[in-house]
Structures are given as structure tokens and as C-alpha cells.
Design an enzyme around this catalytic site. Structure first.
Site, PDB file in Angstrom:
ATOM      1  N   ASP A 197      44.686  47.775  33.203  1.00  0.00           N
ATOM      2  CA  ASP A 197      44.634  46.981  34.430  1.00  0.00           C
ATOM      3  C   ASP A 197      46.048  46.604  34.873  1.00  0.00           C
ATOM      4  OD1 ASP A 197      44.124  45.079  36.434  1.00  0.00           O
ATOM      5  OD2 ASP A 197      42.420  44.221  35.370  1.00  0.00           O
ATOM      6  N   HIS A 218      41.495  48.114  36.967  1.00  0.00           N
ATOM      7  CA  HIS A 218      40.909  46.828  37.338  1.00  0.00           C
ATOM      8  C   HIS A 218      39.435  46.947  37.734  1.00  0.00           C
ATOM      9  CE1 HIS A 218      41.087  42.657  38.389  1.00  0.00           C
ATOM     10  NE2 HIS A 218      40.804  42.860  39.659  1.00  0.00           N
ATOM     11  N   SER A 263      37.395  39.257  38.578  1.00  0.00           N
ATOM     12  CA  SER A 263      38.747  38.961  39.031  1.00  0.00           C
ATOM     13  C   SER A 263      38.825  37.553  39.650  1.00  0.00           C
ATOM     14  CB  SER A 263      39.192  40.059  40.016  1.00  0.00           C
ATOM     15  OG  SER A 263      40.560  39.998  40.279  1.00  0.00           O
ATOM     16  N   PHE A 264      39.138  37.453  40.929  1.00  0.00           N
ATOM     17  CA  PHE A 264      39.066  36.189  41.672  1.00  0.00           C
ATOM     18  C   PHE A 264      37.711  35.522  41.463  1.00  0.00           C
ATOM     19  CE2 PHE A 264      36.994  35.063  45.733  1.00  0.00           C
ATOM     20  CZ  PHE A 264      37.698  33.945  46.153  1.00  0.00           C
ATOM     21  N   SER A 271      38.840  39.717  45.196  1.00  0.00           N
ATOM     22  CA  SER A 271      39.524  39.255  46.414  1.00  0.00           C
ATOM     23  C   SER A 271      40.369  40.321  47.090  1.00  0.00           C
ATOM     24  CB  SER A 271      40.432  38.064  46.072  1.00  0.00           C
ATOM     25  OG  SER A 271      41.436  38.457  45.150  1.00  0.00           O
TER      26      SER A 271
END
Length: 276
Positions: free
Chosen positions: A229, A257, A108-109, A39
Site C-alpha cells: 500500500d 490500497h 481507509s478514510f 475518500s
């Protein structure tokens, strides 16, 4: 399905998903794998996955859509951006492509979307890969607050790129300029600002899938995280490993990340072997 002729590699195929024209990449043949991007501001499926598409598509049909509100997928006026809406769009996307079952890689998102999709539509998912995933409770990091609270400027984008990676040599001003350009396309920042308003801890909670639902996941699951991260804490992946019985956790050292960008070859080999 429509294939668009364009010089922009971010724009590929398009399909109508319940009235929303959705941009997506579709490469390779074999068992289908759905890649769900993260995101960050200016993100698209291509920006997130371009480094891994060539390798993963050697043995699989790899499909990577721009999630509703991102990239070159339409952004309808009045849409409510939340976990339910994003999941509904992804299920509609699978239906539009007549894909009954897919393996999913969620970043992630996108990991939260993958978790919500598999827990509500178990029969649609064969295997699951979660990379630096949101989806369990955690105290928002300064890094994620910076990502979701991004305000457009080159200086802010340079600072943001620094948050994403452990290896700063990967960062260039050209990369920051291209991501800033993507983040400020007409309507892009307006949509992005509507997704994760302050205080952003509420957005973390809104993207959380209940533990009981996660415990019910029966699909083989590979969990991946960068040890360094600064956006999503490693404890998220450790918690997911505890909750999902058929899961394995792989942690990359000297990695932020962007595992798929900082350790592309190792990432694609690990995921490819797991999906085989």
C-alpha cells in the site's frame, strides 16, 4: 426510503438523514453490515464496494451509503466536513433505517469513521472490519497527499489510479475517465477540495482517534491491509492490532490500497467468515 429508477448503478435508494437526502445501496437479507467507503476523488459506495456486494449479500443485509460530501448524497451549502460531522451523518443514517446494531466494514478514510463511530456509540456496533484504515497517527505518505490534493485532469487521474494498485493491469484509461467524470460532477470537486486542504498532515491528525478510545474497543475486529500500500502505511494496521485486544491482522502480499478490488474473492471470503 425511496428507490430511484436510473440507468446509473451508483444511484440506488435514498433516505432523508436529518434533512440530507442520502444515496445508499441495500442488498441481501440477514444481519446488517454497514460498508463505509474511502475518500478518493470521484468515489462512491458503488465504486468502492461493487465487487464485493454480490458475495457479502448472500449471507447478510449489506448497506453501503454515499458518505456526506461524496457520490450522490446531497452536499448542503456551508457544511463543515470533519470527523464529527461524518460520524453524525452515519448515526443519523442508521437511525433513519431503524438499524440499532450493525457490523461495520471501513475502508481507509472510512476506517477512521468506523473507529470514531464505534468508540462513541459502542452499543451500535457488533463487529468491526478495518481495511487500510486511517485513524491513528502517521506521517502523511506521498500517495495520500496526491489523493487528497487531486486536481482534475485525465493525466492526474491516471497517475492516481497507479498509486492505488499493485497490479497495474487492473488500470485502464476507461476506468480513469469514469472516475474523472465522477470527480467533476457539479459540486463534487468543490466539496472534495474543502475536505482536505493543504498542509494535509493536519487532515491526518484531524482524522485520528485517541489511542485510549481505540484501546477501549471490545468488539471483535478484523484488520486488513495490502503489504504494498502506497497510500496508507502498513504500520497503521499493525498499530491498530496492538491497540485493539480482540483483533486479528491479515496482510495481503502483492497488494496495494484496493484489497477489495485486487483480491476480491479472498477478501470477501475472509470478511464473510469473520462476520458469520
Amino acid at each position: 426510503m425511496t428507490t430511484v429508477a436510473t440507468d446509473n448503478p451508483e444511484v440506488a435508494n435514498s433516505v432523508d438523514v436529518n434533512g440530507i437526502i442520502t444515496n445508499y445501496h441495500d442488498v441481501g437479507t440477514g444481519r446488517p453490515v454497514l460498508l463505509i467507503h474511502g475518500s478518493g476523488p470521484g468515489v462512491s459506495a458503488w465504486a468502492n464496494w461493487r465487487a464485493v456486494l454480490p458475495a457479502l449479500s448472500q449471507a447478510h443485509r449489506v448497506i453501503a451509503p454515499d458518505v456526506l460530501g461524496f457520490g450522490f448524497t446531497e452536499r448542503p451549502e456551508g457544511v463543515t466536513y470533519d470527523l464529527a460531522t461524518w460520524t453524525e451523518h452515519l448515526i443519523g443514517f442508521l437511525d433513519a433505517l431503524a438499524l440499532d446494531e450493525v457490523a461495520i466494514v471501513g475502508n481507509s478514510f472510512g476506517g477512521a469513521l468506523a473507529l470514531n463511530l464505534v468508540t462513541h456509540h459502542r452499543d451500535r456496533v457488533s463487529k468491526l472490519v478495518l481495511m487500510g484504515a486511517v485513524g491513528v497517527p502517521f506521517e502523511i505518505t506521498e500517495g495520500l497527499d496526491t489523493v487528497w490534493g487531486f486536481e482534475p485532469s485525465l493525466e492526474n487521474m491516471v497517475d492516481l489510479m497507479d498509486v492505488f494498485t499493485h497490479d497495474r493491469s487492473l488500470l485502464t484509461e476507461d476506468l480513469a475517465r469514469s472516475r474523472l467524470e465522477a470527480a467533476t460532477r457539479p459540486g463534487a470537486h468543490e466539496a472534495y477540495s474543502a475536505m482536505f486542504p493543504a498542509p494535509r498532515q493536519r487532515s491526518v491528525e484531524a482524522m485520528t482517534v485517541p489511542d485510549a478510545h481505540i484501546r477501549g474497543i471490545e468488539q471483535p475486529t478484523l484488520i486488513i491491509h495490502g503489504r504494498d500500500d502506497e497510500v496508507i502505511p502498513l504500520s497503521n494496521s499493525m498499530r491498530l492490532n496492538e491497540l485493539i485486544d480482540q483483533s486479528q491482522l491479515h496482510v495481503f502480499g502483492q497488494c496495494g490500497h484496493w484489497v477489495q478490488i485486487e483480491h476480491t474473492a479472498d477478501f470477501t471470503r475472509l470478511v464473510g467468515d469473520f462476520l458469520a
